[in-house]
Design an enzyme around this catalytic site. Sequence first.
Site, PDB file in Angstrom:
ATOM      1  N   CYS A  22       0.665  -1.190   0.008  1.00 48.81           N
ATOM      2  CA  CYS A  22      -0.055   0.040   0.035  1.00 48.81           C
ATOM      3  C   CYS A  22       0.880   1.179   0.036  1.00 48.81           C
ATOM      4  O   CYS A  22       0.221   2.347  -0.504  1.00 48.81           O
ATOM      5  CB  CYS A  22      -0.953   0.006   1.353  1.00 48.81           C
ATOM      6  SG  CYS A  22       0.125  -0.004   2.706  1.00 48.81           S
ATOM      7  N   ASN A  23       2.028   1.131   0.281  1.00 50.50           N
ATOM      8  CA  ASN A  23       2.999   2.270   0.399  1.00 50.50           C
ATOM      9  C   ASN A  23       4.173   2.432  -0.523  1.00 50.50           C
ATOM     10  O   ASN A  23       4.747   3.436  -0.660  1.00 50.50           O
ATOM     11  CB  ASN A  23       3.610   2.420   1.814  1.00 50.50           C
ATOM     12  CG  ASN A  23       2.518   2.912   2.817  1.00 50.50           C
ATOM     13  OD1 ASN A  23       1.491   3.758   2.635  1.00 50.50           O
ATOM     14  ND2 ASN A  23       2.520   2.383   4.074  1.00 50.50           N
ATOM     15  N   GLN A  55       6.056  -5.550   9.258  1.00 46.88           N
ATOM     16  CA  GLN A  55       5.457  -6.241   8.261  1.00 46.88           C
ATOM     17  C   GLN A  55       5.995  -6.260   6.920  1.00 46.88           C
ATOM     18  O   GLN A  55       5.875  -6.944   6.004  1.00 46.88           O
ATOM     19  CB  GLN A  55       3.926  -5.450   8.099  1.00 46.88           C
ATOM     20  CG  GLN A  55       2.790  -5.881   7.190  1.00 46.88           C
ATOM     21  CD  GLN A  55       1.600  -5.228   7.271  1.00 46.88           C
ATOM     22  OE1 GLN A  55       1.391  -4.133   7.989  1.00 46.88           O
ATOM     23  NE2 GLN A  55       0.787  -5.567   6.524  1.00 46.88           N
TER      24      GLN A  55
END
Length: 423
Positions: free
Chosen positions: A50-51, A114
């Site tokens: 997502c980043n 993560q």
Amino acid sequence: MPLLTLGINHKTAPVHIREQVAFSPEHLQSVHQALVELPGVSEAVVLSTCNRSELYLAGHHLDERHITQWLADYHDIAVNDLQPAIYQHSELSMVRHLARVAAGLDSLVLGEPQILGQLKSAFAVSQASGTIGKQLMPVFQHCFSIAKGVRSNTAIGENPVSVAYAAVDLATHIFADLTACTAVLVGAGETIDLVAKHLSSKGVGEIIIANRTLSRAKELAQQFGAKAVLLGDLPEVLPKGDIVISSTASQLPIIGKGMVEKALKQRRHQPVFMVDIAVPRDIEPEVANLNDVFLYTVDDLQQVISKNVASRQAAASEAEIIIEDGLKRFADEMNQRSAAKQVASLRAQVNDLVAQEITRHQKYLQRGENPERVLARLGQSIAAKVLHQPTNILKHASPHERQRTLAELEMILGLSGEQDDSK
């Protein structure tokens, strides 16, 4: 062989650019295959979260402009819109960047663990795709080892913080008592797993997990005493949600403005806290315009996250030292491997030369020539051929260069450099 990383992340691109450049999980193997078909590219690993979206490449004559154009074309985005957000790292700088990413030093949340799991998943996909080999394999394995050292020897992972943690932390500021709240979680991946763990630890009243695959939703729900439903049931369960957190791999929004409006009517306009962690976004941006809805994206979470960064800065400094030490070891190992290959090549060439000369001089023995004379000529011939190129270099060198080259040659050959003038 050249190494290159090319990509965008939360530091260089806003969410609307990142979501356009994100790779869907079901297409990752074909993406890997497409990359190694590009001119000059022989190996590829694709990291898409997502980043960040990053391409780790190895090959010959890697052309970053050509690869950037491919990235723009693949996602149907104008290269001029993409170019300002692109960063690149090559050779040892690429290894350093990968190590920092693996250790969580380049993450939205400093030190979050993560990303290491996501990197290992990307590594596994590249293995399944057959696009990682002798160039990128040792790079990734060494960086995984560095990241493990950072986790083991610094406090970078203490007081766990992540995007999931930040989302739940923000919920505690909006709702004074989470035990009276119901949370609707959309998706069943690693991020939602973390969200569920944090919510459970905060004592949230009820958790409902909606996912495209019911079996996976049930598997996750069982861990937290939650309820599992299909995504198709989302309109029915959404009105129950005081907290709605979504993180799926969908390429299109799952929660639209109309769905939320209907949910608010059934809730009699009790406020809803919504967090869209997904890239591309799961919740239509227009939802933010509705009264009684507090909608946050991953970019909005930065304010919450920044409060937790200060305590990790000292650990990050220690981590940087570990990374640089690991980088030096990696460079030394690569140099040793390169030197070993060069020495092996040199030995092979000399051995071939010797074998040729032995074969040639065996003919003299077969003709009955004196063995001692043949052996003497064999030795002289081998010496002459080995020293032919160095002798030419010395002949054409300037006096100063000749002395330096001669000294280096004597050192390499183990000669004393002393001459017997008595003869």
